[in-house]
Design a protein around this motif. Structure first.
Motif: not given
Length: 713
Positions: A288-294, A296-300, A431-434
């Protein structure tokens, strides 16, 4: 530098900490107790009034602000600032009974009833007028209140109602189409209405895409998605205009929901003073932390790298999943600090005090049902003290050399019906790319079509199904300037009207990529096809493949099995790469968890790392190197303040202790969470975090045992 000397997105110093507070659910004598406990926990910001419309305006001609006056005074007296909501997410019963047409209508013609939330038609003039009136009344009364530091418009636009099919929405849709196309002749051409005798004699004949006997017109459906995002945005903009007029200088936000399909957040972020997000990763998902990081990077990325705000997260379990797993204490801390590591200038939760009644009474809170006897309370106090040590992080930005193209219009068009494969869904393709870049500690930004690409060495387009000519020119300029461009399969297929590009895909990118797609070759569920690189490594394609013809591109990988055996699978043409298949296997570290980063069926063989094997070559060609060399499951980010002070976040998402070798520039830096000075190697326990701060001149950095002061300039 201590937290009181640096300001984030509001005038509250340091990082923001708190949550949603719903005092209307509690007797007034509880308020003072809550405020005192907030102060004890280190809370400096609470969101107030999100669902208080019925309390603020009990009837069309009656207002009640006295209770809110008293509440804000209590909070201000205890040093707690307020993010004041306009309360417009849930219209009161008197409004929908006086104007039943406010209630939304589904595509099947069912009018949804009162009794939940977001029960309104976005195009309803009665709803919009009442919402603006409420926002105006709040702004007039509280614009100068010393507790007010942030305005919160509505709540989670589109969470329950993203569209309405009532007659008023139909009229609004026709108005929108008239502005877009001007004449019915231009609309007929754009919609391809010669197909299936769908020709319109006038715009008045057009209705929303309600339930029909068979497949709908895809361009109409695409325009409907555009319209629905715009209709909700119009509601937001109407309220924000009032707040900007009557309360200038106080920033305005509305809470986004990470990567949310229904709303084009690029368009929305233009009308935000501060991007904020609600994020609820699933504790039952080890990735889940990988999807969360994705997310958060979008929000930034939405406002060019500016700090954003995590406005909602769960202290422990949520209440709306089929099974609601709690967060262990270490995970709550880890995930909250992950948001800060990726650009949030605070951590707020839903909610402060757990509700006793209603649909969210089993949702966790900072102050649980057991009150101060509960573990959640102890963790709230402990984390508040820790977050206060990180005040110097506020305002810091991150730098990336890799960008990912995210085009909401292409997302909407990609997931329309009657395509070669219904399995081609944007999040699963992305998601796999990210995840591959996340596993390699390579920072990522998201960009909209046409964005400024200065400073980026790599631009990834996992899918660009809908490709405007202007976007194709933008991509071509990037590659012509030496940037490494990577496009995934099923790209360059249609134009902005969802019409197939002449000559088929990749359409206007054909010359740049040096390939042509002769035929799409989707894979059945569970099937894989081997793809072999020049060095002999074999990857496994799932979901998608293409019969690819080279028009000058060199072959980087070939299909080595099935009907496409021997044909190019991945090509390179100068600095432009094309990946004609879905290489969705997860990075090796993720396979150990038994879950796939992309949520896709199928995986690779042997040491297969899916798309990562291709991206390694791309990154090497671009000269992009990892932020740090890290053990599996360890995440690293750097936030740098305008004065050059940098903070390195190290987060161990694994269940085992690790030792991280630090570069020389970070050796000797102070860990703000422990006060200890790092050596050449930093030990990090399971689910643990370190936040290292590096000063301009390490010799001038303060001792971890002495009070810290800013370094003289």
């Amino acid at each position: 530098m201590n937290g009181s000397q640096r300001h984030g997105p509001t005038r509250v110093p340091g990082l923001l900490y708190g949550g949603d507070y719903n005092p209307e659910q509690w007797p007034e004598q509880v308020w003072a107790e809550d405020a005192a406990l907030m102060k004890e926990a280190g809370v400096n910001l609470v969101t107030v009034g999100v669902f208080a419309w019925a309390r603020l305006q009990p009837a069309a001609d009656r207002w009640d602000f006295d209770w809110l006056d008293r509440l804000l005074e209590v909070l201000h007296a205890h040093g707690v600032a307020v993010d004041l909501a306009t309360a417009t997410a849930s219209p009161p019963a008197w409004l929908v009974r006086a104007h039943p047409e406010v209630l939304p209508v589904t595509a099947d013609g069912v009018r949804l009833e009162f009794g939940s939330r977001q029960h309104y038609c976005p195009s309803s003039p009665h709803y919009r007028a009442a919402a603006v009136e409420l926002a105006r009344a709040l702004a007039r009364r509280y614009a100068d209140h010393p507790a007010l530091v942030l305005w919160h418009v509505h709540n989670e636009y589109g969470d329950h109602v993203t569209e309405c099919f009532c007659p008023r929405s139909a009229a609004d849709f026709r108005r929108w189409l008239a502005q877009r196309y001007g004449t019915v002749e231009r609309l007929n051409a754009a919609w391809g209405t010669s197909f299936w005798s769908q020709h319109y004699g006038s715009l008045a004949e057009i209705e929303p895409p309600r339930t029909a006997p068979g497949p709908g017109n895809p361009t109409q459906l695409l325009d409907w998605r555009r319209f629905c995002s715009d209709a909700l945005l119009a509601c937001h903009r109407a309220e924000k205009a009032v707040l900007d007029e009557l309360s200038p200088g106080v920033p305005v936000t509305t809470n986004f929901m990470s990567m949310f399909k229904a709303l084009d957040y690029w368009q929305w972020a233009r009308h935000e003073d501060l991007v904020s997000d609600d994020a609820y990763p699933d504790p039952a998902d080890p990735r889940a932390h990988v999807r969360a990081a994705l997310g958060y990077d979008l929000m930034r990325s939405l406002r060019g790298g500016a700090p954003w705000l995590l406005l909602e997260q769960a202290p422990s379990a949520v209440s709306w999943r089929p099974v609601n797993v709690p967060k262990p204490p270490a995970l709550r801390r880890l995930w909250a600090l992950q948001a800060v590591a990726r650009g949030s200038d605070g951590v707020l939760s839903f909610q402060w005090r757990a509700s006793r009644a209603g649909a969210e009474k089993f949702h966790s809170a900072m102050l649980p049902h057991r009150g101060t006897a509960g573990r959640a309370w102890r963790e709230s106090v402990r984390f508040g003290a820790e977050l206060a040590r990180l005040g110097s992080v506020a305002g810091g930005r991150s730098r990336a050399e890799v960008a990912v193209l995210l085009d909401w219009e292409s997302w909407w068009a990609l997931e329309l019906d009657d395509h070669p494969s219904a399995r081609m869904r944007w999040p699963e393709l992305l998601r796999p790319w990210y995840a591959a870049l996340h596993a390699r500690s390579v920072p990522v930004d998201f960009v909209a079509p046409g964005a400024d690409l200065t400073g980026y060495r790599v631009l990834l387009a996992p899918n660009a199904y809908l490709l405007r000519d202007s976007t194709a020119h933008w991509l071509t300029r990037f590659a012509a300037g030496g940037g490494q461009l990577v496009c995934g399969g099923f790209s360059g297929v249609v134009d902005e009207h969802d019409h197939i590009h002449p000559g088929g895909s990749p359409g206007p990118l054909r010359e740049l990529l040096g390939v042509a797609v002769d035929e799409y070759w989707p894979l059945p569920d569970g099937a894989t096809t081997p793809v072999t690189l020049a060095d002999g490594r074999t990857l496994a394609a799932t979901l998608w493949s293409e019969w690819l013809e080279s028009l000058g591109a060199e072959t980087f990988a070939r299909y080595t099995g099935g009907p496409l055996a021997g044909r190019p699978a991945v090509t390179r043409h100068g600095t432009a790469w094309y990946v004609s298949c879905h290489l969705g296997a997860e990075p090796a570290a993720e396979r150990e968890t038994g879950r796939e980063a992309g949520g896709d069926p199928g995986a690779g063989t042997g040491a297969d790392e899916g798309i990562g094997a291709v991206l390694d070559a791309v990154l090497a060609a671009a000269g992009v190197t990892p932020l740090l060399e890290l053990p599996p499951d360890v995440e690293a980010t750097v936030r740098t303040n305008p004065d050059g002070v940098a903070h390195l976040f190290l987060l161990n998402h694994g269940r085992h202790p690790v030792a991280i070798t630090l570069p020389d520039r970070w050796s000797g830096a102070v860990d703000l969470l422990t006060g200890a000075r790092a050596g050449d190697t930093l030990p990090l326990g399971p689910l643990d975090v370190a936040v290292l701060r590096r000063w301009h001149h390490p010799t001038a950095a303060p001792s971890p045992t002495t009070p810290e002061r800013p370094e003289p300039r």
